[in-house]
Write a protein that holds these residues in place. Structure first.
Motif, mmCIF file in Angstrom:
data_model
loop_
_atom_site.group_PDB
_atom_site.id
_atom_site.type_symbol
_atom_site.label_atom_id
_atom_site.label_comp_id
_atom_site.label_asym_id
_atom_site.label_seq_id
_atom_site.Cartn_x
_atom_site.Cartn_y
_atom_site.Cartn_z
ATOM 1 N N GLY A 152 0.835 -1.196 0.000
ATOM 2 C CA GLY A 152 0.000 0.000 0.000
ATOM 3 C C GLY A 152 0.872 1.250 0.000
ATOM 4 N N ILE A 153 0.235 2.395 0.133
ATOM 5 C CA ILE A 153 0.967 3.658 0.177
ATOM 6 C C ILE A 153 1.745 3.731 1.488
ATOM 7 N N TYR A 154 2.995 4.117 1.413
ATOM 8 C CA TYR A 154 3.817 4.221 2.617
ATOM 9 C C TYR A 154 3.356 5.403 3.480
ATOM 10 N N ASN A 155 3.089 5.165 4.753
ATOM 11 C CA ASN A 155 2.939 6.283 5.692
ATOM 12 C C ASN A 155 4.172 7.183 5.620
ATOM 13 N N ASN A 156 5.334 6.541 5.401
ATOM 14 C CA ASN A 156 6.615 7.233 5.413
ATOM 15 C C ASN A 156 6.792 8.210 4.259
ATOM 16 N N ASN A 157 5.866 8.198 3.290
ATOM 17 C CA ASN A 157 5.965 9.143 2.168
ATOM 18 C C ASN A 157 5.727 10.584 2.602
ATOM 19 N N PHE A 158 4.999 10.781 3.697
ATOM 20 C CA PHE A 158 4.638 12.141 4.096
ATOM 21 C C PHE A 158 5.861 12.921 4.569
ATOM 22 N N THR A 159 5.959 14.156 4.123
ATOM 23 C CA THR A 159 7.041 15.049 4.520
ATOM 24 C C THR A 159 6.565 16.483 4.330
ATOM 25 N N SER A 160 7.115 17.392 5.097
ATOM 26 C CA SER A 160 6.786 18.803 4.864
ATOM 27 C C SER A 160 7.700 19.427 3.813
ATOM 28 N N PRO A 189 -5.209 2.348 0.504
ATOM 29 C CA PRO A 189 -4.483 1.384 1.344
ATOM 30 C C PRO A 189 -3.177 1.975 1.872
ATOM 31 N N TRP A 190 -2.863 1.721 3.141
ATOM 32 C CA TRP A 190 -1.681 2.293 3.782
ATOM 33 C C TRP A 190 -0.888 1.235 4.536
ATOM 34 N N LEU A 191 0.428 1.478 4.659
ATOM 35 C CA LEU A 191 1.231 0.692 5.581
ATOM 36 C C LEU A 191 2.453 1.484 5.992
ATOM 37 N N ASP A 192 2.972 1.166 7.172
ATOM 38 C CA ASP A 192 4.231 1.732 7.630
ATOM 39 C C ASP A 192 5.329 0.792 7.151
ATOM 40 N N ALA A 193 5.992 1.148 6.057
ATOM 41 C CA ALA A 193 6.901 0.228 5.379
ATOM 42 C C ALA A 193 8.053 -0.210 6.273
ATOM 43 N N GLU A 194 8.670 0.714 6.975
ATOM 44 C CA GLU A 194 9.844 0.374 7.772
ATOM 45 C C GLU A 194 9.484 -0.518 8.952
ATOM 46 N N HIS A 195 8.321 -0.302 9.537
ATOM 47 C CA HIS A 195 7.924 -1.022 10.739
ATOM 48 C C HIS A 195 7.317 -2.386 10.427
ATOM 49 N N ASP A 196 6.542 -2.500 9.331
ATOM 50 C CA ASP A 196 5.650 -3.637 9.171
ATOM 51 C C ASP A 196 5.953 -4.580 8.012
ATOM 52 N N VAL A 197 6.740 -4.165 7.029
ATOM 53 C CA VAL A 197 7.031 -5.061 5.913
ATOM 54 C C VAL A 197 7.839 -6.266 6.375
ATOM 55 N N GLY A 198 8.880 -6.029 7.155
ATOM 56 C CA GLY A 198 9.759 -7.123 7.585
ATOM 57 C C GLY A 198 9.037 -8.241 8.317
ATOM 58 N N PRO A 199 8.287 -7.940 9.385
ATOM 59 C CA PRO A 199 7.580 -9.008 10.094
ATOM 60 C C PRO A 199 6.582 -9.758 9.223
ATOM 61 N N ALA A 200 5.891 -9.048 8.331
ATOM 62 C CA ALA A 200 4.919 -9.705 7.455
ATOM 63 C C ALA A 200 5.621 -10.663 6.489
ATOM 64 N N LEU A 201 6.734 -10.225 5.913
ATOM 65 C CA LEU A 201 7.465 -11.087 4.985
ATOM 66 C C LEU A 201 8.028 -12.320 5.682
ATOM 67 N N ILE A 202 8.523 -12.156 6.888
ATOM 68 C CA ILE A 202 9.031 -13.307 7.636
ATOM 69 C C ILE A 202 7.935 -14.345 7.833
ATOM 70 N N GLN A 203 6.726 -13.885 8.142
ATOM 71 C CA GLN A 203 5.628 -14.839 8.324
ATOM 72 C C GLN A 203 5.271 -15.525 7.013
ATOM 73 N N ILE A 204 5.341 -14.797 5.904
ATOM 74 C CA ILE A 204 5.104 -15.425 4.599
ATOM 75 C C ILE A 204 6.131 -16.522 4.353
ATOM 76 N N PHE A 205 7.394 -16.256 4.661
ATOM 77 C CA PHE A 205 8.437 -17.277 4.503
ATOM 78 C C PHE A 205 8.194 -18.457 5.437
ATOM 79 N N LYS A 206 7.760 -18.190 6.657
ATOM 80 C CA LYS A 206 7.493 -19.284 7.602
ATOM 81 C C LYS A 206 6.326 -20.148 7.123
#
Length: 353
Positions: A152-160, A189-206
């Motif tokens: 989804g769209i990165y929350n992290n995209n936001f900047t001033s 759709p949104w996600l916090d890429a730095e916080h949440d991609v890693g744990p989700a991918l690990i579960q996919i691999f598991k």
């Protein structure tokens, strides 16, 4: 240590937000990582190089099969997120898939894909997304066990800072304004890429290819309209935050030609056509047995069900699968309160002081 933790993951574009998130989690859990990067310089590359079990491999991917073979050497898992800045993304993506098959050891290949909207309706085709969809189709033809994640769209995209599409512009009175062509009331759709991609991918691999081979998974933990996004920022920052819909994406800085074409396609797609962000049928039909306690919008305690979105009904499936993979996801309000000011300060801004 279990046998799973002894596996090694090949990762491409290591310093990108998705890949770096995976590498941090994988290293902490004891996986080995062979990670490609275009440079060993910079804060992220230096951080990753100092993590245990991580080997960074620097090199160009374009027309470099020998280097690709080195990336996959001794690996059993792979996460590939190609980027247009590295060269022809379709050529590179296909070559990486060929190298993974050539290695003969890859048990699960996960590719970060995106849709080609022109396949699903009378809509323009965002060039930086369509090339990923082309690579996905090639991977499917190779017959290697593969899963395709759609971020989804990165929350992290936001900047001033004055970057196009996601500038949260600081106003003279201390409030913020976000100007974009999205319908103010339509969920995205949104996600916090730095916080949440890693744990989700690990579960996919598991879970492995037995569960996910051939599947598309939306890495999306919330669906929020622009009005809801601004409300989350306002609660988090204690400041007024206003959304302003525009017909054009405001470009205030120099951008690469390829990115300009992408922005022009997004203007048409989400501004004039109000097309669904993820147009594939599997993201727009209800999942069987969807849990009733995880609503698609409004944060972790939101109500369940379906909600009206661009092009029709947005399925709860969009967030269900991601939330099952990783229950500790960070919502938009938490991001705006705890991370956004830190990232802003790291960029040299001082409004939060």
């Amino acid at each position: 240590m279990t046998q799973q933790l002894h596996k090694t993951i090949a990762v491409v574009n290591a310093t990108g937000r998705q890949a770096a998130s995976l590498i941090r989690v994988a290293s902490a859990l004891g996986y080995g990582v062979r990670a490609h990067t275009h440079t060993l310089k910079g804060v992220i590359a230096e951080e990753l190089a100092n993590l245990p079990n991580v080997t960074l491999l620097r090199g160009d991917l374009m027309n470099n099969p020998t280097f690709m073979d080195e990336i996959f050497k001794g690996t059993q898992l792979a996460f590939i997120n190609t980027v247009s800045q590295a060269g022809d993304e379709v050529v590179i993506g296909r070559a990486l898939a060929d190298a993974a098959k050539r290695a003969g050891t890859i048990q699960h290949f996960v590719y970060s894909s995106m849709p080609d909207h022109s396949v699903h309706g009378p809509w323009p085709s965002p060039p930086m997304w369509a090339c990923k969809f082309t690579v996905e189709n090639y991977v499917r033809q190779l017959g290697i066990p593969a899963t395709f994640v759609y971020a989804g769209i990165y929350n992290n995209n936001f900047t001033s800072l004055p970057y196009p599409l996601f500038q949260m512009e600081l106003q003279p009175d201390g409030s913020f304004e976000w100007a974009a062509p999205f319908n103010p009331d339509v969920p995205l759709p949104w996600l916090d890429a730095e916080h949440d991609v890693g744990p989700a991918l690990i579960q996919i691999f598991k879970d492995g290819p037995k569960k996910w081979n051939g599947h598309r998974i939306a890495l999306t933990f919330e669906t929020l309209s622009p009005i809801q996004v601004c409300a989350a920022f306002a609660r988090a920052l204690g400041r007024r935050v206003k959304y302003r819909r525009t017909s054009k994406i405001e470009v205030k800085v120099r951008i690469p030609d390829g990115y300009r074409e992408q922005l022009e396609a997004l203007e048409e797609l989400f501004g004039r056509h109000e097309a669904p962000y993820f147009p594939q049928p599997e993201f727009n039909t209800p999942a069987a047995g969807s849990p009733k306690g995880l609503g698609p919008a409004g944060g972790k305690g939101a109500g369940a069900g379906m909600m009206q979105g661009p092009g029709g009904v947005v399925s709860q499936r969009v967030t269900d699968e991601a939330r099952k993979l990783w229950q500790g996801w960070r919502d938009m309000e938490e991001y705006a309160r705890e991370v956004f000011p830190v990232e802003e300060e790291a960029n040299g801004l001082q409004w939060m002081l």
